[in-house]
Design an enzyme around this catalytic site. Structure first.
Site, PDB file in Angstrom:
ATOM      1  N   SER A 136      40.324  51.929  42.063  1.00  0.00           N
ATOM      2  CA  SER A 136      39.135  52.590  42.632  1.00  0.00           C
ATOM      3  C   SER A 136      39.067  52.351  44.131  1.00  0.00           C
ATOM      4  CB  SER A 136      37.868  52.017  41.986  1.00  0.00           C
ATOM      5  OG  SER A 136      36.720  52.500  42.653  1.00  0.00           O
ATOM      6  N   TYR A 153      32.294  45.080  39.196  1.00  0.00           N
ATOM      7  CA  TYR A 153      33.259  46.173  38.984  1.00  0.00           C
ATOM      8  C   TYR A 153      34.297  46.205  40.106  1.00  0.00           C
ATOM      9  CZ  TYR A 153      34.790  51.127  38.898  1.00  0.00           C
ATOM     10  OH  TYR A 153      35.518  52.294  38.893  1.00  0.00           O
TER      11      TYR A 153
END
Ligand code: NAD
Ligand code: MG
Length: 284
Positions: free
Chosen positions: A176, A189
């Site tokens: 990501s 995350y």
């Protein structure tokens, strides 16, 4: 305030049908050219979002796919399978909660048996939940769900896949932009995605001598069920507007990066890299 990118919405646990607008997974646009002919791929989280777009693209490139997903997302998995079948390939649906070690470790064997072997592993399943309270208030249960889904499962699935992966196989992890530009609200995350980048480079070194390539794709803001289910409405309304291209991406715009990295002919000398698909945000 500028026009909203997407209408405000919340609909956990994250099903595609409730989204406005419905994401583009390449259903009407992706054209294959035989780049994955005859390969078998396991895609975790292949029911929806980026995973569905990857499944459709892989199938149109000639691969059969096995799809791991949460059982409560069955209707999305069936929709992905319909598109794979329409491409003339086979989709094997393998539901199971990958935060459970035995389930995660069993998945690659189930996939290899169904596919008659395994050539590509896409570690795509992931979870985030935007934090509204302060860091000190994050519970162990919350940390656990994010780390077990994004990291532990990736370790377990990859370990169990290796006996099935031979010379020429490849592993592609979904990282990501959060690994490079972390948001405070997604601190847990983001830390898993930074770890995935590190693991990708290190595994590429370990598995290179076996002829197995390991890479990652780092998407920017992509319109998938995960976002409206886990981000506050005000974030969704502005989703993707802070990128240089000024908009969120669609799953269909990420899938070609996975096809490239999976293709033995196109990416046979590409390993240990993290390929950004971020709308212009830097991935270094
Ligand atoms: P998504 O919700 O469509 O896909 C995630 C999938 O993971 C779900 O469909 C679910 O079936 C699966 N999953 C989650 N927890 C699981 C569990 N415990 N066991 C089994 N399967 C589980 O959302 P998406 O955005 O397409 O996410 C795919 C990947 O892309 C994730 O790793 C995510 O971190 C990554 N990513 C997404 C974005 C984005 O903006 N959407 C950006 C960067 C990275
Ligand atoms: Mg889903």
């Amino acid at each position: 305030m500028t026009d909203p990118a997407f209408p405000a919405q919340q609909q956990p646990p994250g099903l595609t049908g409730a989204m406005d607008p419905v994401p583009d997974h390449g259903e009407s646009s992706y054209r294959g050219s035989g780049r994955l002919d005859g390969l078998g791929a396991l895609i975790t989280g292949g029911d929806s979002g980026i995973g569905r777009a990857v499944a459709i693209a892989f199938a149109r490139e000639g691969a059969d796919v096995a799809i791991g997903y949460l059982p409560e997302e069955q209707e999305d998995a069936e929709e992905t399978a319909r598109w794979v079948a329409e491409a003339g390939r086979t989709a094997h649906l393998l539901p199971g909660d990958l935060t459970q070690e035995h389930t995660a470790r069993a998945l690659p064997g189930r996939a290899a048996e169904a596919l008659g072997g395994l050539d590509v592993l896409v570690n795509n399943a992931g979870f985030q939940m935007a934090r509204r309270d302060s860091f000190e208030d994050v519970t162990t249960d919350e940390i656990d769900r994010v780390l077990r889904t994004n990291l532990y499962a990736l370790f377990w699935v990859t370990q169990a896949a290796l006996p099935h992966l031979g010379d020429g196989a490849s592993i592609i992890n979904n990282s990501s932009i959060q690994a490079f530009q972390p948001s405070t609200a997604l601190l847990d995350y983001a830390s898993t995605k930074a770890a995935i980048n590190n693991l990708t480079v290190n595994l590429a070194a370990e598995l290179g001598p076996r002829g197995i390539r390991v890479n990652a794709v780092a998407p920017g803001p992509i319109w998938t069920p995960l976002q409206p289910a886990t981000q506050p409405e005000e974030k969704i309304e502005q989703f993707g507007k802070d990128t240089p291209l000024g908009r969120a991406g669609q799953p269909a715009e990420v899938a070609p990066a996975f096809v490239f990295l999976a293709s033995p002919s196109d990416a046979g000398y590409v390993s240990g890299t993290v390929l950004g698909v971020t709308g212009g945000k830097p991935v270094f």
